[in-house]
Scaffold this motif. Structure first.
Motif, mmCIF file in Angstrom:
data_model
loop_
_atom_site.group_PDB
_atom_site.id
_atom_site.type_symbol
_atom_site.label_atom_id
_atom_site.label_comp_id
_atom_site.label_asym_id
_atom_site.label_seq_id
_atom_site.Cartn_x
_atom_site.Cartn_y
_atom_site.Cartn_z
ATOM 1 N N GLN A 32 70.014 55.109 34.821
ATOM 2 C CA GLN A 32 70.987 54.687 35.976
ATOM 3 C C GLN A 32 71.937 54.086 35.809
ATOM 4 N N GLN A 33 73.245 54.523 35.779
ATOM 5 C CA GLN A 33 74.500 53.903 35.283
ATOM 6 C C GLN A 33 74.738 53.395 34.083
ATOM 7 N N ILE A 34 73.813 54.001 33.076
ATOM 8 C CA ILE A 34 73.878 53.862 31.642
ATOM 9 C C ILE A 34 73.691 55.109 30.834
ATOM 10 N N PRO A 35 74.189 55.322 29.580
ATOM 11 C CA PRO A 35 73.729 56.478 28.762
ATOM 12 C C PRO A 35 72.329 56.643 28.811
ATOM 13 N N MET A 36 72.063 58.011 28.996
ATOM 14 C CA MET A 36 70.573 58.406 28.828
ATOM 15 C C MET A 36 69.797 57.808 27.851
ATOM 16 N N GLU A 37 70.254 57.898 26.468
ATOM 17 C CA GLU A 37 69.556 57.444 25.453
ATOM 18 C C GLU A 37 69.197 55.826 25.335
ATOM 19 N N TRP A 38 70.088 55.187 25.928
ATOM 20 C CA TRP A 38 70.202 53.716 25.977
ATOM 21 C C TRP A 38 69.163 53.459 27.221
ATOM 22 N N ALA A 39 68.861 54.333 28.160
ATOM 23 C CA ALA A 39 67.710 54.075 29.307
ATOM 24 C C ALA A 39 66.577 54.368 28.526
ATOM 25 N N PHE A 40 66.303 55.329 27.925
ATOM 26 C CA PHE A 40 65.167 55.860 27.274
ATOM 27 C C PHE A 40 64.668 54.942 26.081
ATOM 28 N N SER A 41 65.582 54.214 25.529
ATOM 29 C CA SER A 41 65.182 53.513 24.446
ATOM 30 C C SER A 41 64.592 51.955 25.133
ATOM 31 N N GLY A 42 64.785 51.678 26.377
ATOM 32 C CA GLY A 42 64.840 50.601 26.889
ATOM 33 C C GLY A 42 63.265 50.302 26.956
ATOM 34 N N PRO A 43 62.141 51.117 27.175
ATOM 35 C CA PRO A 43 60.801 50.874 27.186
ATOM 36 C C PRO A 43 60.536 50.232 25.783
ATOM 37 N N HIS A 44 60.812 50.867 24.745
ATOM 38 C CA HIS A 44 60.529 50.359 23.302
ATOM 39 C C HIS A 44 61.187 48.764 23.123
ATOM 40 N N THR A 45 62.319 48.670 23.738
ATOM 41 C CA THR A 45 62.841 47.373 23.376
ATOM 42 C C THR A 45 62.051 46.198 24.587
ATOM 43 N N ILE A 46 61.735 46.816 25.450
ATOM 44 C CA ILE A 46 60.698 45.850 26.484
ATOM 45 C C ILE A 46 59.406 45.500 25.451
ATOM 46 N N ALA A 47 58.584 46.576 24.885
ATOM 47 C CA ALA A 47 57.453 46.288 24.283
ATOM 48 C C ALA A 47 57.516 45.388 23.155
ATOM 49 N N GLN A 48 58.787 45.566 22.457
ATOM 50 C CA GLN A 48 58.910 44.630 21.115
ATOM 51 C C GLN A 48 59.267 43.362 21.810
ATOM 52 N N ARG A 49 59.839 42.967 22.862
ATOM 53 C CA ARG A 49 59.934 41.636 23.164
ATOM 54 C C ARG A 49 58.896 41.117 23.908
ATOM 55 N N MET A 50 58.056 42.067 24.136
ATOM 56 C CA MET A 50 56.601 41.497 24.833
ATOM 57 C C MET A 50 55.726 41.486 23.525
ATOM 58 N N ARG A 51 56.011 41.768 22.522
ATOM 59 C CA ARG A 51 55.109 41.868 21.377
ATOM 60 C C ARG A 51 53.751 42.701 21.674
ATOM 61 N N VAL A 52 54.002 43.896 22.052
ATOM 62 C CA VAL A 52 52.920 44.645 22.357
ATOM 63 C C VAL A 52 53.314 46.183 21.632
ATOM 64 N N ASP A 53 52.195 46.847 21.452
ATOM 65 C CA ASP A 53 52.645 48.409 20.803
ATOM 66 C C ASP A 53 52.639 49.223 22.011
ATOM 67 N N ASP A 54 51.871 49.045 22.967
ATOM 68 C CA ASP A 54 52.319 49.943 24.102
ATOM 69 C C ASP A 54 52.380 49.027 25.602
ATOM 70 N N LEU A 55 52.885 49.516 26.436
ATOM 71 C CA LEU A 55 53.296 49.007 27.841
ATOM 72 C C LEU A 55 51.808 49.035 28.765
ATOM 73 N N ASP A 56 51.723 48.150 29.309
ATOM 74 C CA ASP A 56 50.535 48.178 30.304
ATOM 75 C C ASP A 56 51.037 47.661 31.803
ATOM 76 N N ALA A 57 50.918 48.661 32.665
ATOM 77 C CA ALA A 57 51.264 48.049 33.994
ATOM 78 C C ALA A 57 50.596 46.938 34.389
ATOM 79 N N HIS A 58 49.385 46.559 34.282
ATOM 80 C CA HIS A 58 48.687 45.248 34.842
ATOM 81 C C HIS A 58 49.705 44.060 34.144
ATOM 82 N N ASP A 59 49.918 44.143 32.699
ATOM 83 C CA ASP A 59 50.511 42.928 32.128
ATOM 84 C C ASP A 59 52.064 42.831 32.819
ATOM 85 N N ILE A 60 52.709 44.062 32.776
ATOM 86 C CA ILE A 60 54.108 43.790 33.305
ATOM 87 C C ILE A 60 54.283 43.225 35.122
ATOM 88 N N ALA A 61 53.074 43.830 35.602
ATOM 89 C CA ALA A 61 53.090 43.447 37.114
ATOM 90 C C ALA A 61 53.091 42.086 37.288
#
Length: 204
Positions: free
Chosen positions: A32-61
Motif C-alpha cells: 500500500q502506497q509503496i512499490p510492490m517489490e518493496w512491500a513483499f521484501s518487508g517480511p524478510h527484513t522483519i525476520a532478519q531484524r528479529m533474528r529469526v528464520d521464519d516469522l511467527d504470529a505469536h512472537d510478533i503479536a
C-alpha cells in the motif's frame, strides 16, 4: 508450504514468501502506497531484524509495540509509514492468534468455496475487499489454493492471463506489465475525476 514465487524480486525474500504463509500475508498488508517489490521484501527484513528464520504470529503479536515500531523504522525502513504499519502487522498477528491459533494456513486449509475464503480474508485487520480479492487471486494463481469459485470470488484479479496485481507477478517482465496496468488505471481514474475541459479554459 514451499512455493517458488518472484514477488519481491530478491531471492532470500522470495524464498521466505514461498515457505511462510504469514510472510505472504504481511507482504500483502504492506502493499500500500509503496512499490510492490518493496512491500513483499518487508517480511524478510522483519525476520532478519528479529533474528529469526521464519516469522511467527505469536512472537510478533507479543512483541513490545515500541520496539516493533523501531524495528520497522530502522533504515532502510520497511514501509513509508513504518509506525502505522507496525501496528497493523501486530493487529493482524493478534487476530491470527485469537481466531486461528496463530496458524495462517488455517485461513484456507478447510474452506470449500472461494466466497468463504474471501470472507475470512476480508475479516483480517487491514484487509479491505480489494486487498482480500488480490490475495485470494495470489493464493489461487501461485500458491495452489483453489477452492470452488475462487476466480469469481477474486473478481477481475482472478482472471487468467491478466496483469492487474501482484497475483500476476512471476518475474521482471510481468512486474513491468502489472506496473504499466496500474499506472494506466491511475491515469484513467484521475482523468475521470477531473472531467473534460473546454477549449480556452484551465483548471486550478
Amino acid at each position: 508450504m514451499n512455493i517458488t514465487v518472484r514477488l519481491a524480486q530478491q531471492q532470500e525474500a522470495d524464498e521466505l514468501l514461498g515457505r511462510s504463509p504469514l510472510a505472504a500475508l504481511i507482504g500483502m498488508l504492506l502493499d500500500q502506497q509503496i512499490p510492490m517489490e518493496w512491500a513483499f521484501s518487508g517480511p524478510h527484513t522483519i525476520a532478519q531484524r528479529m533474528r529469526v528464520d521464519d516469522l511467527d504470529a505469536h512472537d510478533i503479536a507479543v512483541h513490545d509495540p515500541e520496539a516493533f515500531v523501531a524495528l520497522l523504522s530502522a533504515k532502510p525502513a520497511v514501509h513509508r509509514y513504518p509506525g502505522s504499519m507496525a501496528k497493523r502487522i501486530q493487529q493482524l498477528c493478534q487476530y491470527l492468534v485469537d481466531h486461528y491459533d496463530g496458524d495462517p494456513l488455517a485461513l484456507w486449509r478447510d474452506v470449500s468455496t472461494g466466497r468463504e475464503l474471501l470472507a475470512r480474508l476480508n475479516a483480517l485487520p487491514g484487509f479491505g475487499k480489494q486487498k482480500s480479492q488480490i490475495f485470494l487471486a495470489l493464493l489461487g494463481k501461485q500458491y495452489g489454493v483453489t477452492p470452488e469459485g475462487w476466480r469469481e470470488a477474486a473478481g477481475p484479479y482472478g482472471e487468467a492471463g491478466s496483469y492487474r496485481s501482484v497475483a500476476d507477478i512471476t518475474g521482471p517482465e510481468s512486474l513491468a506489465k502489472v506496473r504499466a496496468y496500474k499506472q494506466e488505471a491511475k491515469r484513467a481514474a484521475k482523468q475521470a475525476t477531473s472531467g473534460p475541459t473546454t477549449p480556452g479554459t484551465t483548471r486550478s
